[in-house]
Design an enzyme around this catalytic site. Structure first.
Site, mmCIF file in Angstrom:
data_model
loop_
_atom_site.group_PDB
_atom_site.id
_atom_site.type_symbol
_atom_site.label_atom_id
_atom_site.label_comp_id
_atom_site.label_asym_id
_atom_site.label_seq_id
_atom_site.Cartn_x
_atom_site.Cartn_y
_atom_site.Cartn_z
ATOM 1 C CD GLU A 160 -2.840 -1.387 2.316
ATOM 2 O OE1 GLU A 160 -3.929 -1.988 2.057
ATOM 3 O OE2 GLU A 160 -2.559 -1.089 3.551
ATOM 4 N N GLY A 171 -12.803 -3.585 2.261
ATOM 5 C CA GLY A 171 -13.945 -4.351 1.813
ATOM 6 C C GLY A 171 -15.254 -3.479 1.613
ATOM 7 C CG MET A 177 -9.122 -4.401 9.450
ATOM 8 S SD MET A 177 -8.126 -5.790 9.572
ATOM 9 C CE MET A 177 -7.955 -6.078 11.036
ATOM 10 C CD GLU A 178 -5.393 -0.945 8.697
ATOM 11 O OE1 GLU A 178 -6.008 -0.478 7.755
ATOM 12 O OE2 GLU A 178 -5.094 -2.007 8.994
ATOM 13 C CG ASP A 212 -12.230 -7.605 0.383
ATOM 14 O OD1 ASP A 212 -13.560 -7.693 1.409
ATOM 15 O OD2 ASP A 212 -11.446 -7.006 0.941
HETATM 16 N N1 ADE Z 1 -9.470 -4.651 4.069
HETATM 17 C C1 ADE Z 1 -9.584 -5.058 2.992
HETATM 18 N N2 ADE Z 1 -10.833 -5.889 2.945
HETATM 19 C C2 ADE Z 1 -11.273 -5.911 4.331
HETATM 20 C C3 ADE Z 1 -12.272 -6.784 4.764
HETATM 21 N N3 ADE Z 1 -13.126 -7.423 4.292
HETATM 22 N N4 ADE Z 1 -12.561 -6.315 6.361
HETATM 23 C C4 ADE Z 1 -11.615 -5.518 6.845
HETATM 24 N N5 ADE Z 1 -10.455 -4.805 6.448
HETATM 25 C C5 ADE Z 1 -10.286 -5.069 5.064
#
Ligand code: ADE
Length: 288
Positions: A41, A107, A223-224, A247
């Site tokens: 990244e 996601g 997540m950040e 995703d």
């Molecule tokens: N980063 C990329 N895809 C994710 C997901 N499905 N959940 C949490 N963080 C992510």
């Protein structure tokens, strides 16, 4: 009145814009901090740095250099809210940035977004910052230890950064989704301004995805981002989170992430590059 103002400016400008403080003087130049959780990244941006030098702070590496004419400091936070908060606080304390940008994959929670689409976060929210009780959950922001006040549940991006990001997006050449999932031909990349939800969980559940979408109207989960936004809010530093979908946060998330994480990381980094170019062009002033 105007002429009196101009006269005052004429007197003051030569004092403040002496050669030592002119834009371009590296000691005084505004700095943009860029944070990404994973090497892929940040690598496209670190690779473009000119006059690169490394700083080690508590064992973490921060790369400083020049990117399209702007001083930039980049670091890899590793995954999760605590890791991201640590890097953000260290970067703010050591480099006094004008702004902090977060880049990387996410996601999608919005069913209109597919892999490679981009979310510019007008708002971020920590989806796991809740009080659980028998009849449900209450959402509340953490208490700011500096002011004693609770932070808002949704933290808003700095409007100036949001505007620059939207402008940069119109000039950015994104990688479209390709391969089997794109059906016959690559589809155009969609860029939306929306809400990013953050928590210490990789979401790979259709049920959780639906719950987060319904509860928060969020477009993407990662997540950040909101953890960095909280640190920036508490220390008064403008912040913007840029995410690209890797995703759909459902049962196929891990497999999709493997397929699209590299393209998603690259797309987010391309937009961050464009934002930095806009910042350099705007000649934004350093923080006092
Ligand atoms: N980063 C990329 N895809 C994710 C997901 N499905 N959940 C949490 N963080 C992510």
């Amino acid at each position: 009145m105007l002429s009196r103002f101009c006269f005052a400016v004429a007197l003051v400008v030569p004092v403040f814009f002496t050669p030592a403080t002119r834009a371009g003087d590296k000691a005084a130049a505004a700095i943009t901090v860029v944070l990404g959780a994973q090497t892929r990244e940040i690598a496209p941006l670190v690779g473009e740095l000119k006059d690169k030098r490394e700083h080690k702070i508590l064992g973490l590496t921060f790369w400083e250099g020049e990117l399209v004419g702007r001083r930039v400091v980049i670091t890899r936070t590793a995954s999760g809210k605590v890791n991201a908060a640590v890097s953000a606080a260290l970067a703010i304390d050591h480099f006094h940035p004008s702004e902090v940008l977060v880049t990387g994959a996410a996601g999608s929670l919005n069913s209109e977004l597919k892999p490679c689409d981009v979310v510019i976060a007008a708002k971020t929210v920590q989806h796991d910052s809740v009080r659980h009780h028998s009849s449900g959950v209450d959402r509340r922001g953490a208490r700011n230890p500096i002011t004693g006040q609770r932070n808002p549940v949704f933290l808003e991006a700095a409007p100036r950064l949001l505007d620059l990001a939207k402008r940069a997006a119109t000039k950015t050449d994104f990688i479209p989704m390709s391969g089997d999932d794109a059906q016959s031909s690559p589809t155009a990349v969609r860029v939306v301004t929306g809400t990013v939800a953050t928590g210490d969980a990789f979401v790979e559940s259709g049920e959780k995805r639906k719950e987060l979408r319904n509860a928060l109207q969020a477009d993407a989960v990662e997540m950040e981002g909101a953890a960095v936004a909280q640190v920036c809010h508490q220390f008064g530093v403008p912040c913007l989170v840029i995410r690209c979908v890797s995703d759909t946060a459902d049962e196929t998330a891990m497999a999709d992430f493997e397929t699209y994480a590299a393209a998603a990381a690259a797309n987010a980094a391309r937009l961050v590059y464009g934002i930095i170019r806009e910042l350099a062009g705007a000649g934004c002033a350093p923080r006092p």
